[in-house]
Every structure is written in structure tokens, then in C-alpha cells.
Design a protein around this motif. Structure first.
Motif, PDB file in Angstrom:
ATOM      1  N   SER A   6     -23.238  -5.550  11.144  1.00 25.93           N
ATOM      2  CA  SER A   6     -22.012  -5.188  10.420  1.00 25.93           C
ATOM      3  C   SER A   6     -21.338  -6.396   9.807  1.00 25.93           C
ATOM      4  O   SER A   6     -21.244  -7.459  10.436  1.00 25.93           O
ATOM      5  CB  SER A   6     -21.031  -4.490  11.372  1.00 25.93           C
ATOM      6  OG  SER A   6     -21.575  -3.282  11.850  1.00 25.93           O
ATOM      7  N   SER A   7     -20.858  -6.218   8.591  1.00 25.23           N
ATOM      8  CA  SER A   7     -20.134  -7.269   7.886  1.00 25.23           C
ATOM      9  C   SER A   7     -18.716  -7.382   8.425  1.00 25.23           C
ATOM     10  O   SER A   7     -18.221  -6.507   9.148  1.00 25.23           O
ATOM     11  CB  SER A   7     -20.066  -6.939   6.392  1.00 25.23           C
ATOM     12  OG  SER A   7     -19.200  -5.823   6.191  1.00 25.23           O
ATOM     13  N   ALA A   8     -18.044  -8.449   8.022  1.00 26.34           N
ATOM     14  CA  ALA A   8     -16.601  -8.510   8.212  1.00 26.34           C
ATOM     15  C   ALA A   8     -15.971  -7.455   7.300  1.00 26.34           C
ATOM     16  O   ALA A   8     -16.536  -7.094   6.269  1.00 26.34           O
ATOM     17  CB  ALA A   8     -16.080  -9.895   7.852  1.00 26.34           C
ATOM     18  N   ALA A   9     -14.820  -6.951   7.700  1.00 29.34           N
ATOM     19  CA  ALA A   9     -14.149  -5.932   6.895  1.00 29.34           C
ATOM     20  C   ALA A   9     -13.579  -6.531   5.619  1.00 29.34           C
ATOM     21  O   ALA A   9     -13.117  -7.677   5.610  1.00 29.34           O
ATOM     22  CB  ALA A   9     -13.048  -5.276   7.704  1.00 29.34           C
ATOM     23  N   GLN A  10     -13.640  -5.766   4.553  1.00 32.74           N
ATOM     24  CA  GLN A  10     -12.953  -6.119   3.312  1.00 32.74           C
ATOM     25  C   GLN A  10     -11.870  -5.077   3.061  1.00 32.74           C
ATOM     26  O   GLN A  10     -12.016  -3.905   3.433  1.00 32.74           O
ATOM     27  CB  GLN A  10     -13.928  -6.189   2.142  1.00 32.74           C
ATOM     28  CG  GLN A  10     -14.938  -7.328   2.290  1.00 32.74           C
ATOM     29  CD  GLN A  10     -15.521  -7.740   0.952  1.00 32.74           C
ATOM     30  OE1 GLN A  10     -14.813  -7.841  -0.047  1.00 32.74           O
ATOM     31  NE2 GLN A  10     -16.819  -7.982   0.929  1.00 32.74           N
ATOM     32  N   THR A  11     -10.785  -5.514   2.430  1.00 34.29           N
ATOM     33  CA  THR A  11      -9.587  -4.677   2.339  1.00 34.29           C
ATOM     34  C   THR A  11      -9.336  -4.169   0.924  1.00 34.29           C
ATOM     35  O   THR A  11      -9.398  -4.929  -0.045  1.00 34.29           O
ATOM     36  CB  THR A  11      -8.353  -5.458   2.825  1.00 34.29           C
ATOM     37  OG1 THR A  11      -8.574  -5.870   4.172  1.00 34.29           O
ATOM     38  CG2 THR A  11      -7.096  -4.602   2.762  1.00 34.29           C
ATOM     39  N   LEU A  12      -9.060  -2.882   0.834  1.00 32.83           N
ATOM     40  CA  LEU A  12      -8.575  -2.244  -0.381  1.00 32.83           C
ATOM     41  C   LEU A  12      -7.107  -1.886  -0.174  1.00 32.83           C
ATOM     42  O   LEU A  12      -6.709  -1.546   0.947  1.00 32.83           O
ATOM     43  CB  LEU A  12      -9.352  -0.954  -0.672  1.00 32.83           C
ATOM     44  CG  LEU A  12     -10.832  -1.073  -1.037  1.00 32.83           C
ATOM     45  CD1 LEU A  12     -11.484   0.298  -0.970  1.00 32.83           C
ATOM     46  CD2 LEU A  12     -10.978  -1.648  -2.428  1.00 32.83           C
ATOM     47  N   THR A  13      -6.328  -1.929  -1.220  1.00 31.46           N
ATOM     48  CA  THR A  13      -4.920  -1.557  -1.139  1.00 31.46           C
ATOM     49  C   THR A  13      -4.667  -0.310  -1.972  1.00 31.46           C
ATOM     50  O   THR A  13      -5.033  -0.251  -3.147  1.00 31.46           O
ATOM     51  CB  THR A  13      -4.020  -2.704  -1.643  1.00 31.46           C
ATOM     52  OG1 THR A  13      -4.264  -3.871  -0.859  1.00 31.46           O
ATOM     53  CG2 THR A  13      -2.552  -2.330  -1.538  1.00 31.46           C
ATOM     54  N   LEU A  14      -4.055   0.695  -1.339  1.00 28.50           N
ATOM     55  CA  LEU A  14      -3.637   1.903  -2.041  1.00 28.50           C
ATOM     56  C   LEU A  14      -2.128   1.807  -2.255  1.00 28.50           C
ATOM     57  O   LEU A  14      -1.365   1.674  -1.291  1.00 28.50           O
ATOM     58  CB  LEU A  14      -3.972   3.146  -1.210  1.00 28.50           C
ATOM     59  CG  LEU A  14      -3.458   4.490  -1.758  1.00 28.50           C
ATOM     60  CD1 LEU A  14      -4.124   4.822  -3.092  1.00 28.50           C
ATOM     61  CD2 LEU A  14      -3.694   5.609  -0.746  1.00 28.50           C
ATOM     62  N   SER A  15      -1.712   1.825  -3.513  1.00 29.79           N
ATOM     63  CA  SER A  15      -0.289   1.684  -3.846  1.00 29.79           C
ATOM     64  C   SER A  15       0.262   2.965  -4.449  1.00 29.79           C
ATOM     65  O   SER A  15      -0.438   3.666  -5.188  1.00 29.79           O
ATOM     66  CB  SER A  15      -0.080   0.532  -4.840  1.00 29.79           C
ATOM     67  OG  SER A  15      -0.548  -0.689  -4.291  1.00 29.79           O
ATOM     68  N   ASN A  16       1.522   3.247  -4.148  1.00 25.44           N
ATOM     69  CA  ASN A  16       2.211   4.407  -4.708  1.00 25.44           C
ATOM     70  C   ASN A  16       3.366   3.918  -5.585  1.00 25.44           C
ATOM     71  O   ASN A  16       4.454   3.621  -5.082  1.00 25.44           O
ATOM     72  CB  ASN A  16       2.740   5.314  -3.597  1.00 25.44           C
ATOM     73  CG  ASN A  16       3.534   6.477  -4.146  1.00 25.44           C
ATOM     74  OD1 ASN A  16       3.417   6.823  -5.322  1.00 25.44           O
ATOM     75  ND2 ASN A  16       4.367   7.080  -3.297  1.00 25.44           N
ATOM     76  N   PRO A  17       3.148   3.832  -6.907  1.00 18.29           N
ATOM     77  CA  PRO A  17       4.203   3.352  -7.793  1.00 18.29           C
ATOM     78  C   PRO A  17       5.208   4.438  -8.187  1.00 18.29           C
ATOM     79  O   PRO A  17       6.139   4.178  -8.947  1.00 18.29           O
ATOM     80  CB  PRO A  17       3.421   2.867  -9.013  1.00 18.29           C
ATOM     81  CG  PRO A  17       2.242   3.782  -9.054  1.00 18.29           C
ATOM     82  CD  PRO A  17       1.890   4.100  -7.632  1.00 18.29           C
ATOM     83  N   GLN A  18       4.996   5.644  -7.675  1.00 18.06           N
ATOM     84  CA  GLN A  18       5.867   6.759  -8.049  1.00 18.06           C
ATOM     85  C   GLN A  18       7.229   6.654  -7.360  1.00 18.06           C
ATOM     86  O   GLN A  18       7.411   5.915  -6.401  1.00 18.06           O
ATOM     87  CB  GLN A  18       5.204   8.093  -7.671  1.00 18.06           C
ATOM     88  CG  GLN A  18       3.842   8.317  -8.320  1.00 18.06           C
ATOM     89  CD  GLN A  18       3.195   9.605  -7.854  1.00 18.06           C
ATOM     90  OE1 GLN A  18       3.057  10.522  -8.632  1.00 18.06           O
ATOM     91  NE2 GLN A  18       2.815   9.673  -6.582  1.00 18.06           N
ATOM     92  N   SER A  19       8.143   7.447  -7.801  1.00 17.76           N
ATOM     93  CA  SER A  19       9.485   7.486  -7.201  1.00 17.76           C
ATOM     94  C   SER A  19       9.584   8.530  -6.104  1.00 17.76           C
ATOM     95  O   SER A  19      10.649   8.712  -5.502  1.00 17.76           O
ATOM     96  CB  SER A  19      10.534   7.781  -8.282  1.00 17.76           C
ATOM     97  OG  SER A  19      10.238   9.009  -8.936  1.00 17.76           O
ATOM     98  N   THR A  20       8.483   9.211  -5.840  1.00 17.99           N
ATOM     99  CA  THR A  20       8.430  10.192  -4.749  1.00 17.99           C
ATOM    100  C   THR A  20       7.256   9.872  -3.843  1.00 17.99           C
ATOM    101  O   THR A  20       6.328   9.150  -4.228  1.00 17.99           O
ATOM    102  CB  THR A  20       8.269  11.627  -5.298  1.00 17.99           C
ATOM    103  OG1 THR A  20       7.074  11.691  -6.087  1.00 17.99           O
ATOM    104  CG2 THR A  20       9.467  12.015  -6.157  1.00 17.99           C
ATOM    105  N   ALA A  21       7.287  10.409  -2.647  1.00 22.78           N
ATOM    106  CA  ALA A  21       6.218  10.149  -1.678  1.00 22.78           C
ATOM    107  C   ALA A  21       4.884  10.721  -2.167  1.00 22.78           C
ATOM    108  O   ALA A  21       4.841  11.756  -2.847  1.00 22.78           O
ATOM    109  CB  ALA A  21       6.576  10.749  -0.329  1.00 22.78           C
TER     110      ALA A  21
END
Length: 197
Positions: A6-21
Motif C-alpha cells: 500500500s502507498s502512502a495516502a494522497q489527499t483530495l479536497t472537496l469544497s462547498n462554495p455555495q451559500s447553503t449546505a
């Protein structure tokens, strides 16, 4: 990445630019080689306005060569699902023996047959390291082998194993040619048989 590790983990970022959840239905690995990847995340089922979360992806190749998949996030955003492509290369040897069996037919007791050839091929992308090459089984002494394989076979290369049969008694005689190496499925084997006449 070496096959099976197994490799080391790599990170993805999920962003919410909206004004609601953002309501998240699922975070999943999809695609051709999805089983080679795994993910953990802290996204939960809802991501607040202007917030972000992380998805950590690990690569554990099950075979040599290029392995592809995607992280797929399904949610209530207008551009759902969001995807991120995953690519990795599995490093490993892939060993095959051909043919899978040899039948020498009937040979006079204590006479030696003509040699028959078995080919050991490494179709992987790293050298195949050979630990042992031997004939085993109940009548192993009736069969003999010589080879030009050495201790390793280069990627994309092959070597030859020459086998002869010298029956020590009448009747069916069987054994197995066995190659122990660092490829998946080791030891690779070829069944050997003949009849003493």
C-alpha cells in the motif's frame, strides 16, 4: 507501487462554495481498477456553506501495469457527481509457464526420452527473481531438467527449461516441475507424466 503493498495516502479536497449546505449521498471509488484503491474521508453527509473536507486515497495494486479508477462524490450540487481521476502503476513480475503439462508417452524403462521444452516468461515490469526450480512428486527421480534461467528473468524476457524422462519402472510415472519465485501465484507448476514400457 509494488504489487500487494500500500502507498502512502494522497489527499483530495472537496469544497462547498455555495451559500447553503451540501448534502452528500456517497463518496466512492469507481472505475476499471477500483479494487486497487481505497478511501477514507471526513466529509460526513453534509458539508456546510463555504466549508471543505478531505478524502484520503491509498493505492494497493493487485497487478503489474497501469491501474486506473476515480473518486466519485454524489451530492445535491448541480454538477453532481464530482470525480477525480486516479492513476498508479503496479510494479511486479508476472510469471507464466508454457505448456502447462508435458506427456512423454511410452518410453522404454531406463531409456531417456528426447528433451521437451518449457518456457518461463516474465510479462511483468520488474525482474522475476527465482528462488528455486525443481522437479518434485512421487516419481521425481524419473524426470530431469536443465535450464538457462539463472536467478532472475528480465521484464518481457523468457528462459527455457529442458525436461527429459527416464522411467525407472513400467507403468504410469508422474511428477511436477515447480518454479518458486516472487511473482503472484508462486510456485508456478507444470505437470509431468509418462509411461515406462
Amino acid at each position: 507501487q509494488t504489487v500487494g503493498t500500500s502507498s502512502a495516502a494522497q489527499t483530495l479536497t472537496l469544497s462547498n462554495p455555495q451559500s447553503t449546505a451540501l448534502s452528500i449521498t456517497s463518496v466512492a471509488i469507481t472505475g476499471t481498477n477500483s479494487g486497487d484503491y481505497s478511501q477514507t474521508n471526513n466529509c460526513g453527509t453534509s458539508l456546510g456553506a463555504g466549508a471543505s473536507c478531505t478524502i484520503n486515497v491509498t493505492f494497493t495494486p493487485t497487478a503489474a501495469g497501469t491501474r486506473t479508477a476515480s473518486v466519485t462524490v454524489t451530492d445535491n450540487a448541480t454538477n453532481s457527481p464530482q470525480t477525480a481521476g486516479l492513476t498508479g502503476t503496479g510494479l511486479g513480475a508476472v510469471a507464466t509457464l508454457a505448456p502447462s503439462s508435458l506427456n512423454f508417452g511410452k518410453v522404454r524403462v531406463m531409456s531417456t526420452s528426447s528433451p521437451r521444452t518449457i518456457t518461463l516468461t516474465n510479462s511483468g515490469n520488474v525482474a522475476l527473481n527465482i528462488a528455486s526450480l525443481a522437479i518434485t512428486g512421487s516419481n521425481s527421480s524419473d524426470f530431469a531438467q536443465s535450464n538457462n534461467c539463472g536467478i532472475s528473468v528480465a521484464p518481457g524476457a523468457n528462459c527455457s527449461i529442458s525436461v527429459t524422462f527416464t522411467p525407472s519402472a513400467k507403468g504410469p510415472r508422474t511428477a511436477t516441475l515447480s518454479v518458486a519465485d516472487d511473482a503472484p501465484g508462486s510456485p508456478q507448476q507444470v505437470s509431468l507424466k509418462g509411461n515406462g514400457g
